[in-house]
Design a protein around this motif. Sequence first.
Motif: not given
Length: 75
Positions: A50-75
């Motif tokens: 389902d395209p909508d479901t797939r897009n929801t997963l992509i959004e959540q993976l986007g959040w994951f990617y953003e978190q992984a890129q955050v420098d420890d000094s930004d926390r």
Amino acid sequence: MFQHLSIRTPFDDVALREEFRQRLNKVPGVEIAAAKLALRPGFPLKVLVDPDTRNTLIEQLGWFYEQAQVDDSDR
């Protein structure tokens, strides 16, 4: 792959892994139990048809990617 994330910054923080689990559970058809937070749970790939479901997963993976890129000094 929560098991592998548990030893990698920033996901060595159990609260961040829990947030990711909850975000993944927003994807229709994905149900990851809290008890699986230290394991390697999966979900049926048919949910991605389902395209909508797939897009929801992509959004959540986007959040994951953003978190992984955050420098420890930004926390």
